[in-house]
Write a protein that holds these residues in place. Structure first.
Motif, PDB file in Angstrom:
ATOM      1  N   TYR A 182      29.239  32.061  37.718  1.00  0.00           N
ATOM      2  CA  TYR A 182      29.023  30.996  38.710  1.00  0.00           C
ATOM      3  C   TYR A 182      30.297  30.192  38.936  1.00  0.00           C
ATOM      4  CZ  TYR A 182      24.423  32.488  37.374  1.00  0.00           C
ATOM      5  OH  TYR A 182      23.348  33.267  37.092  1.00  0.00           O
ATOM      6  N   VAL A 183      31.091  30.076  37.877  1.00  0.00           N
ATOM      7  CA  VAL A 183      32.401  29.440  38.054  1.00  0.00           C
ATOM      8  C   VAL A 183      33.177  30.216  39.117  1.00  0.00           C
ATOM      9  CG1 VAL A 183      34.579  28.845  36.938  1.00  0.00           C
ATOM     10  CG2 VAL A 183      32.438  28.661  35.650  1.00  0.00           C
ATOM     11  N   ILE A 184      33.174  31.535  38.966  1.00  0.00           N
ATOM     12  CA  ILE A 184      33.916  32.380  39.905  1.00  0.00           C
ATOM     13  C   ILE A 184      33.333  32.273  41.317  1.00  0.00           C
ATOM     14  CG2 ILE A 184      34.444  34.788  40.481  1.00  0.00           C
ATOM     15  CD1 ILE A 184      34.652  35.277  37.434  1.00  0.00           C
ATOM     16  N   ARG A 207      45.865  46.010  48.890  1.00  0.00           N
ATOM     17  CA  ARG A 207      46.276  45.015  47.900  1.00  0.00           C
ATOM     18  C   ARG A 207      45.850  45.411  46.513  1.00  0.00           C
ATOM     19  NH1 ARG A 207      44.989  40.003  51.660  1.00  0.00           N
ATOM     20  NH2 ARG A 207      46.861  40.215  52.862  1.00  0.00           N
ATOM     21  N   ASP A 208      46.759  45.894  45.785  1.00  0.00           N
ATOM     22  CA  ASP A 208      46.412  46.332  44.431  1.00  0.00           C
ATOM     23  C   ASP A 208      46.765  45.246  43.424  1.00  0.00           C
ATOM     24  OD1 ASP A 208      49.315  48.475  44.281  1.00  0.00           O
ATOM     25  OD2 ASP A 208      49.083  46.302  44.267  1.00  0.00           O
ATOM     26  N   ARG A 209      46.720  45.630  42.180  1.00  0.00           N
ATOM     27  CA  ARG A 209      46.934  44.672  41.100  1.00  0.00           C
ATOM     28  C   ARG A 209      48.306  44.037  41.092  1.00  0.00           C
ATOM     29  NH1 ARG A 209      43.755  43.770  37.075  1.00  0.00           N
ATOM     30  NH2 ARG A 209      41.736  44.771  37.132  1.00  0.00           N
ATOM     31  N   GLN A 210      49.222  44.695  41.771  1.00  0.00           N
ATOM     32  CA  GLN A 210      50.583  44.164  41.784  1.00  0.00           C
ATOM     33  C   GLN A 210      50.663  42.888  42.631  1.00  0.00           C
ATOM     34  OE1 GLN A 210      52.980  45.722  39.966  1.00  0.00           O
ATOM     35  NE2 GLN A 210      51.223  46.924  39.288  1.00  0.00           N
ATOM     36  N   ASP A 211      49.589  42.602  43.296  1.00  0.00           N
ATOM     37  CA  ASP A 211      49.639  41.490  44.237  1.00  0.00           C
ATOM     38  C   ASP A 211      50.097  40.193  43.596  1.00  0.00           C
ATOM     39  OD1 ASP A 211      49.285  42.220  46.714  1.00  0.00           O
ATOM     40  OD2 ASP A 211      47.121  41.872  46.800  1.00  0.00           O
ATOM     41  N   SER A 212      50.862  39.487  44.311  1.00  0.00           N
ATOM     42  CA  SER A 212      51.312  38.204  43.805  1.00  0.00           C
ATOM     43  C   SER A 212      50.155  37.219  43.887  1.00  0.00           C
ATOM     44  CB  SER A 212      52.469  37.695  44.648  1.00  0.00           C
ATOM     45  OG  SER A 212      51.973  37.319  45.904  1.00  0.00           O
ATOM     46  N   ILE A 213      50.293  36.163  43.163  1.00  0.00           N
ATOM     47  CA  ILE A 213      49.275  35.113  43.175  1.00  0.00           C
ATOM     48  C   ILE A 213      49.075  34.577  44.602  1.00  0.00           C
ATOM     49  CG2 ILE A 213      50.981  33.338  42.584  1.00  0.00           C
ATOM     50  CD1 ILE A 213      47.425  33.281  41.263  1.00  0.00           C
ATOM     51  N   PHE A 214      50.136  34.657  45.389  1.00  0.00           N
ATOM     52  CA  PHE A 214      50.031  34.126  46.752  1.00  0.00           C
ATOM     53  C   PHE A 214      49.032  34.910  47.594  1.00  0.00           C
ATOM     54  CE2 PHE A 214      54.374  33.259  45.272  1.00  0.00           C
ATOM     55  CZ  PHE A 214      54.267  31.880  45.189  1.00  0.00           C
ATOM     56  N   ASN A 215      49.097  36.237  47.432  1.00  0.00           N
ATOM     57  CA  ASN A 215      48.138  37.042  48.182  1.00  0.00           C
ATOM     58  C   ASN A 215      46.722  36.795  47.695  1.00  0.00           C
ATOM     59  OD1 ASN A 215      49.869  38.212  49.997  1.00  0.00           O
ATOM     60  ND2 ASN A 215      50.489  39.801  48.529  1.00  0.00           N
ATOM     61  N   GLN A 243      36.487  39.194  44.963  1.00  0.00           N
ATOM     62  CA  GLN A 243      37.311  40.290  44.443  1.00  0.00           C
ATOM     63  C   GLN A 243      38.720  39.838  44.099  1.00  0.00           C
ATOM     64  OE1 GLN A 243      36.769  43.107  47.540  1.00  0.00           O
ATOM     65  NE2 GLN A 243      35.014  44.065  46.538  1.00  0.00           N
ATOM     66  N   ALA A 244      39.141  38.761  44.727  1.00  0.00           N
ATOM     67  CA  ALA A 244      40.495  38.273  44.476  1.00  0.00           C
ATOM     68  C   ALA A 244      40.715  38.011  42.990  1.00  0.00           C
ATOM     69  CB  ALA A 244      40.742  37.006  45.282  1.00  0.00           C
ATOM     70  N   VAL A 245      39.645  37.600  42.311  1.00  0.00           N
ATOM     71  CA  VAL A 245      39.770  37.277  40.890  1.00  0.00           C
ATOM     72  C   VAL A 245      40.264  38.479  40.088  1.00  0.00           C
ATOM     73  CG1 VAL A 245      38.476  36.654  38.821  1.00  0.00           C
ATOM     74  CG2 VAL A 245      38.053  35.469  40.966  1.00  0.00           C
ATOM     75  N   ASP A 246      39.755  39.660  40.439  1.00  0.00           N
ATOM     76  CA  ASP A 246      40.163  40.861  39.706  1.00  0.00           C
ATOM     77  C   ASP A 246      41.612  41.215  39.966  1.00  0.00           C
ATOM     78  OD1 ASP A 246      37.602  41.136  38.764  1.00  0.00           O
ATOM     79  OD2 ASP A 246      36.968  42.228  40.563  1.00  0.00           O
ATOM     80  N   MET A 247      42.115  40.756  41.077  1.00  0.00           N
ATOM     81  CA  MET A 247      43.481  41.135  41.437  1.00  0.00           C
ATOM     82  C   MET A 247      44.512  40.167  40.896  1.00  0.00           C
ATOM     83  SD  MET A 247      42.725  42.336  45.243  1.00  0.00           S
ATOM     84  CE  MET A 247      41.412  43.519  45.495  1.00  0.00           C
ATOM     85  N   ALA A 248      44.038  39.022  40.490  1.00  0.00           N
ATOM     86  CA  ALA A 248      44.994  38.038  39.993  1.00  0.00           C
ATOM     87  C   ALA A 248      45.403  38.411  38.574  1.00  0.00           C
ATOM     88  CB  ALA A 248      44.348  36.652  39.993  1.00  0.00           C
ATOM     89  N   ASP A 249      46.686  38.277  38.285  1.00  0.00           N
ATOM     90  CA  ASP A 249      47.048  38.539  36.902  1.00  0.00           C
ATOM     91  C   ASP A 249      47.200  37.240  36.108  1.00  0.00           C
ATOM     92  OD1 ASP A 249      49.267  37.780  38.189  1.00  0.00           O
ATOM     93  OD2 ASP A 249      50.489  39.529  37.690  1.00  0.00           O
ATOM     94  N   VAL A 250      46.502  36.208  36.549  1.00  0.00           N
ATOM     95  CA  VAL A 250      46.421  34.994  35.743  1.00  0.00           C
ATOM     96  C   VAL A 250      44.956  34.820  35.333  1.00  0.00           C
ATOM     97  CG1 VAL A 250      48.331  33.850  36.874  1.00  0.00           C
ATOM     98  CG2 VAL A 250      46.037  33.551  37.783  1.00  0.00           C
ATOM     99  N   ASP A 251      44.704  34.040  34.291  1.00  0.00           N
ATOM    100  CA  ASP A 251      43.313  33.897  33.864  1.00  0.00           C
ATOM    101  C   ASP A 251      42.559  32.931  34.778  1.00  0.00           C
ATOM    102  OD1 ASP A 251      43.850  31.306  33.136  1.00  0.00           O
ATOM    103  OD2 ASP A 251      44.071  31.745  31.008  1.00  0.00           O
ATOM    104  N   ILE A 252      41.259  32.873  34.565  1.00  0.00           N
ATOM    105  CA  ILE A 252      40.403  32.119  35.477  1.00  0.00           C
ATOM    106  C   ILE A 252      40.811  30.644  35.570  1.00  0.00           C
ATOM    107  CG2 ILE A 252      38.037  31.383  35.926  1.00  0.00           C
ATOM    108  CD1 ILE A 252      37.887  34.209  36.147  1.00  0.00           C
ATOM    109  N   ASP A 253      41.110  30.046  34.433  1.00  0.00           N
ATOM    110  CA  ASP A 253      41.462  28.626  34.462  1.00  0.00           C
ATOM    111  C   ASP A 253      42.743  28.392  35.247  1.00  0.00           C
ATOM    112  OD1 ASP A 253      39.315  27.571  33.142  1.00  0.00           O
ATOM    113  OD2 ASP A 253      40.196  27.847  31.151  1.00  0.00           O
TER     114      ASP A 253
END
Lengths: 322, 407
Positions: free
Chosen positions: B307-309, B225-233, B249-259
């Motif tokens: 800690y949020v993460i 699962r690389d950066r191309q991963d959809s938000i669903f993954n 680690q999922a956070v790094d793969m998401a291309d949306v911001d934390i909020d």
């Protein structure tokens, strides 16, 4: 109907016009008579006349030109230590021209000041007593540091009694040619709980719809969920439907703009009234409500916090069935 | 265009269905027994996890036996009219043209809450006297709502087929599509599906369609699962994560911001954590994540973001203790995002209105926002005379007026 905010239009101008807080008004009048005012703390819930009393006092004291001798600061907007250092000092130290040798500084929502700012304020108050008197308005005097409290004359404002509230609201309705039904008055009191500013705003918003103001209109207007709605949400959660309960919560917050703190206060009340909750669970739930109430203060999103509470209620409902 | 392979390659006969041989035999014998006499239990209740072939079995068997299949969604049975129609169908075995009939009520899980209580009851009543076989399908037959209903049904459990069975099905599809596929690649897809044949076929189609050959390399990236991963993954990694690190680690793969990621999680957690304890735990983790967001705001110290993460990812992942897989519950777009994403410009207008109120009404801007703004909005929507007067009194400009009328 007149076209300004009624809460402002009907704000008393003179101490004589103030409907309630009789003892306080009497003491303030004696200050005017003596032409001397000590530092004061006006403590009490919102909409009970703290700012109004301070403004009336200033007007009675200085006459119509009172604005020259008065400064209003809002601690919620400018609560940093710098504001106290600069703005307050600059105002406080310059001598007043006129027969009364001091000016008045109203510091509204003073309980929102950081304690550093309060420490700074304390020295300023002391140093410039000659030229400036402070009136600190606060919801909770307990949040004001001890050294300031001991330098101030305390005044405790309370919610208007029911009759006073009703009389005042009816009077405004009459002035504005608004047809206000008696269940409408009841609803306004229930919704606003004696907070007069809120009551007047509610009345005006309801009147803007151009039909007689009854309970139904008041509830739909303030949107403050009538207690039944919080109760409904509570039961939905206890029965296990989290998504349904969250949907109701979302409507309350987004559609009707109900404050999270109001919702949680009502949840707390409803828990003890609810017949669907077994007695031993009520106190457990109260503890959970308290925890979330505390997080609500620290967190940044009311819906997230309150839905965490709903999830706990779902869990409790599930456990109770066992 | 391309048809979904789940439909295109749906088993045409029970012989083609993979796995659940025992369940299929029991079911088929029960259906056939209707030819002799009305059996003691007039309904069959097929239950089991999603994507294992419950509906397909009924459809294929009806086809094999040349029976008419009347398929209904159970949640339609809320109205009296629908119930009567249903009762009419059930009152005779043969249809107008002499073919025999099976009535299938799919997705019984869809009946929820009090509103549908009547639905389950109506169904139970009709089963008692039905003249043709009724088949019920649900994920969980042991839901308390079905207690009464169960007494009148032959219960038939469908289980997840073994990986080798799923591979067999995928292989058949690849042959029909004329795609050469490494055995290892099929095995990988089958394993990942955890016995959900439908999702295996979907994955397979997504990976293989249009290709002549599918290798292990082509599919193994699914595991990394690389950066191309959809938000669903990304969401799946969090909501179904088994380790804290994996979820974080999922956070790094998401291309949306934390909020935004927070919103996605917050929206979707309830439907994927079905156990009340797990849900409460997960929502508690989100609540704590939000508390740390508040602390960041109060202190302006962004290092608290870790800690949020922690809470929003690992906290949510570790909450899953008892919940079963929600199966085919799709992840949904955060529904309250529209409000949160209100443009900055709009907020600026609101602030400037608050400042105007503050000037006139002896109140802080923040309180003005709470205690005056909501009422102003109501007034501006309802009464343009009063609105005009107040606008003049507060010295509002056109933009502010527009804002109050709109929102």
């Amino acid at each position: 109907m007149s076209f300004e905010m009624w809460a402002e239009k009907y704000r008393p101008k003179r101490l004589d016009e103030m409907v309630d807080q009789k003892d306080i008004v009497e003491r303030l009048k004696s200050f005017v008579k003596a032409r001397n005012v000590p530092h004061c703390i006006f403590a009490g819930p919102p909409g009970t006349g703290k700012t109004t009393a301070a403004l009336c006092l200033a007007r009675d004291l200085y006459g119509e030109g009172y604005r020259e001798h008065l400064m209003e600061l809002n601690a919620s907007d400018e609560r940093g230590i710098d504001v106290v250092r600069e703005t307050v000092k600059t105002f406080a130290r310059s001598r007043s021209i006129g027969e009364i040798p001091f000016k008045i500084l109203i510091l509204d929502e003073a309980d929102n000041m950081t304690s550093d700012a309060q420490q700074a304020l304390r020295r300023t108050m002391e140093r410039y007593t000659e030229t400036c008197r402070f009136i600190l308005c606060a919801n909770y005097s307990g949040k004001i540091i001890e050294p300031i409290q001991s330098r101030c004359a305390p005044f405790r404002f309370t919610f208007l009694p029911r009759e006073e509230h009703d009389r005042y609201i009816k009077q405004i309705a009459e002035h504005e040619n608004v047809q206000l039904l008696s269940d409408g008055v009841d609803a306004i009191f229930e919704v606003c709980g004696g907070d007069l500013r809120r009551a007047i705003n509610t009345l005006q918003a309801a009147a803007s719809v151009n039909r007689p103001v009854d309970a139904k209109l008041v509830y739909s207007i303030t949107g403050r969920a009538s207690p039944a709605d919080v109760q409904k949400m509570l039961i939905t959660a206890i029965k296990g439907d989290f998504l349904g309960a969250r949907k109701q919560l979302r409507d309350m917050i987004q559609k009707y703009g109900v404050a999270g703190s109001d919702i949680i206060r009502q949840i707390h009340t409803e828990i003890f009234k609810a017949t669907d909750i077994q007695e031993p669970w009520k106190i457990k739930l109260a503890g959970i409500v308290g925890e979330i109430d505390y997080r609500l203060v620290e967190g940044s999103d009311e819906e997230v916090q309150l839905s965490a509470l709903l999830a706990r209620l779902v869990e409790a409902g599930y456990e109770m069935k066992k | 265009m391309h048809a979904a392979w789940t439909v295109k390659h749906k088993p045409a006969s029970v012989a083609e269905i993979v796995g659940n041989a025992e369940a299929i035999r029991t079911f088929s014998e029960w259906i056939k027994s209707w030819n002799k006499a009305v059996p003691k239990k007039r309904a069959a209740f097929l239950y089991g996890p999603p994507g294992v072939g419950k509906t397909v079995t009924v459809e294929a068997l009806a086809k094999d036996l040349g029976m008419e299949l009347v398929e209904k969604n159970a949640s339609d049975y809320r109205t009296e009219e629908a119930v009567n129609h249903f009762a009419g169908l059930a009152s005779q075995y043969g249809s107008l043209f002499g073919t025999r009939r099976i009535i299938l009520l799919d997705e019984l899980d869809g009946l929820t809450g009090n509103a549908d209580k009547g639905g389950v009851k109506a169904i139970t009543e009709i089963i008692k006297t039905t003249q043709c076989p009724i088949v019920l399908i649900a994920n969980n037959a042991y839901d308390p709502r079905f207690t009464e209903l169960r007494n009148y049904c032959v219960l038939i459990e469908f289980k997840k087929p073994a990986t080798s069975e799923v591979v067999k099905h995928l292989k058949r599809i690849s042959e029909r599509e004329g795609i050469q596929v490494d055995e290892n690649a099929l095995k990988f897809i089958a394993q990942r599906s955890e016995g959900d044949v439908r999702s295996a076929v979907n994955d397979f189609q997504a990976l293989a369609q249009g290709k002549e050959r599918l290798t292990y390399e082509d599919v193994s990236w699914l595991g990394h699962r690389d950066r191309q991963d959809s938000i669903f993954n990304v969401l799946r990694m969090i909501v179904y994560g088994r380790t804290c690190m994996g979820a974080k680690q999922a956070v790094d793969m998401a291309d949306v911001d934390i909020d935004m990621l927070f919103e996605w999680i917050y929206e979707n957690v309830p439907e994927h954590l079905t156990d009340p304890h797990d849900l409460a735990q997960a929502m508690d983790a989100l609540s704590m994540a939000d508390v740390y967001r508040g602390r960041i705001r109060a202190t302006q110290d962004w290092s608290f973001i870790r800690y949020v993460i922690d809470y929003m990812t690992a906290g949510v992942a570790m909450a899953r203790q008892r919940s079963k897989s929600a199966g085919w519950t799709p992840f949904k777009f955060p529904s309250r995002i529209q409000i949160l994403s209100r443009s900055k410009a709009e907020r600026a207008i609101q602030f400037s209105i608050d400042a105007k109120i503050k000037r006139k009404c002896h109140i802080s801007a923040s309180r003005a926002s709470k205690e005056f703004l909501p009422y102003l909005k109501i007034i501006f929507k309802n009464n343009s005379n009063m609105a005009d007067g107040i606008a003049k009194w507060l010295d509002l400009d056109d933009e502010m007026i527009k804002y109050l009328k709109r929102s």
